[in-house]
Enzyme design. Sequence first.
Site: not given
Length: 805
Positions: A366-367, A373, A711, A754
């Site tokens: 993920g971002p 962590t 996309s 999005k």
Amino acid sequence: MQLANYGNFPQTIPLIIEDEVFLYPFMITPLFLNKEENIKAVENAIEFNRLVMVTVSKPSKEGKREKDSFYDVGVVGNVMRKISLPDGKVKVLFQGVAKAKIIDFVPTQNIFATVDIIADEISNEESIKSLIAILLDNIKKLSKLNNKFPVDLIKAIEENEDAIRVADLISSVLKLKKDEAYRIFANTNLEQRILDIIEVVKKEIESYKIQKEITQKVNSKIEKTHKDYFLKEQIKAIQKELGADNQKDEEIKSYKKRLKTKKCFMGKEAYKETKKQIDKLSRMNPDSPDASLLQTYVEQVLDIPFGDYADDKISVSSVEKQLNKDHYSLEKAKERIAEYFAVKQLLEQRKIEDLKSKGTVLCFVGPPGVGKTSLANSISQALKRPLVRVALGGMEDVNELRGHRRTYVGAMPGRLIKGLIDAKKMNPVIVLDEIDKLGSNHRGDPASVMLEILDPEQNHEFRDLYLNFPVDLSQVIFVSTANDIRRIPAPLRDRMEFIELNSYTPNEKYHIAKDYLIPQELQKHGLDKNEISLSKATIELIISKYTREAGVRNLRRVFSKLFRKVVKMILQNPELTKVTIGTKDLKEYLDNPIFEIEPADKIDVVGVSNGLAWTSVGGDILKIEAIKLKGKGSLNVTGNLGDVMKESSRISYSVVKHLIDKNILKIDENLIPKSVKEEEEKTKIDSSEVYKRYDIHLHIPEGATPKDGPSAGITMALTLASVLSDRKIKSDVAMTGELTLLGKVLPIGGLKEKLIAAYKAKIKKALVPRKNFERDLEEIPDEVKSAMEIKAVDTIEDVLKEALI
């Protein structure tokens, strides 16, 4: 000097406690005194013409003046002379008279003591004479080995008929340690006292003989070695003969003992290699450079916690409880983690050995800032196992993981072995952080080493090059983190189970801020929750206008900045008891808003569409603009686009032209430029003239931001169709999807981020590929789904139908 001149004993007289010199009767000795009590004792003795008692402090009590801090036997004498020195000390010339014993000492009057004279007992004079003869004979032997007893001193001893005086004189020359000197001097049995002195002299004789032999042995090496080395060898040889320095032997013994306790846990090959190196170390010279390296190796190996495991059983309920305590939302991720440990718990309960289940690796993807962590931290706490973090970002050297061979200077074990040593357990939780950022160069490919580490078929015998024997890593729980799965090599991906952590919605961020971030930051800044007031609207405004991220890391920083300013205000204004921060006050604390997703335009226009984009900090609205210019049908694309996006623009243009040619996309004939000849001949006009006679300029703001990916295909096609047909696009519609040359809409990634961005921009309808609609819609937060219409599209015709007016 006669004792009778000073009255009868016992009597109370001044007391001097000396730290260094042990005195004997009939000695005239200078004393240097600096302690206040000793100086007062001397002054009192001089002023009142008294005798003074001198004794010695015990080794561990130097500097103290307490009842048990000094020996109770000493010398009584008088002060012959006193001189004050410039540095504050006092020099005293003391003459000893007789042996005395302290029978009473009052700490409150610590410059005085009550003493009594003691005398040595002579039971058999003939025996004493024989012992003195033996003593003198040994003294002569010692004088030949050492110049401590010169000829004139021996002569003076021989001529003296007082056995007590001879014993005192020899004791004073021998320079005995305090305890031994006291033991001999305090003994009133003269026969036993002389025997003790003879024993001490014989020991010195033997010591000097050995020293002389060692000196002769070492002298043979002088021609080959430097003088300094000779001195070291001499000291070493002396210590070895005397048994005073057995440090190396003790260390080797300690290593062997530790190895024996680990023998049954470390495997035959590991035991054999370690024992070999310990034996080799025991034969090496300690000053050899190789000895230091070998000792470091042995200590590193023995520090590995072979056989030491965290005993707590795996409990799914404790894992779920800890995850729910530490993290808001992330329901799917927490559920998959719980399922993973449920399998482990069942296998453990039923005592089923499953090598593959041990080696399964969780990978949180993920971002930044979404809690990858921290999930690993929660797992570690729930299992009550130590946590080891191995940062892999930018690692290019395989030896960082596999260890360096001991032939290299500065060799050390790999990070995994170091992690086991630091954790002090063989089954810790090891976090392989940023596994997607492993590099490679001429020193090897660390990603290939990770295959061995993470493969359950291999990691039970992981061979570290520094150790040179296999170590079992199968009991370790590996957890990895990554930002982008695509950057992880395929063979490595095959060994991991991926758990995706997507962006948080504004509502989730609000609850995380309210329940986790704000309390934690208040505590860090020393603030009480009653000292600051933040409304829900204020927190939501901070989330929407002052941060732009998928996670909450920057949100924590904003609260930290806010609370720092509050702390400063409280310190500068002590009368303040509470600080209230509303939406209007944020500019004062945090300046102007930094980030903002623009709401959808309310006016429908030609050639402007809303695309949905994924970024490393979450989703965003991607405006795509186009205009037509008189020309020859060329397409010009701008906006810092990558190769994939440029290809998508050309595909979109071809698809739109195909729709025009097939008359699927209707073109108003008034838009087609007519030549004079065509006017006269009244010929039928072809719709393709619209893209043959115009150039199209397609632009994707912001021009400085790099953009790539397929996309935006349907969004670009819609924009081109709008500008060529001169039809407006609905301003409250946004879309995402890859477009094929035949006009089909393919699925994309990052749908959750999005659609969250569309929700923030107040979009009313979102067009998504059919497969995404069927597969990913359950992951979309309910607040997003209830606020907008999400519609599936299969082809570009579906997109045009929904978005064009």
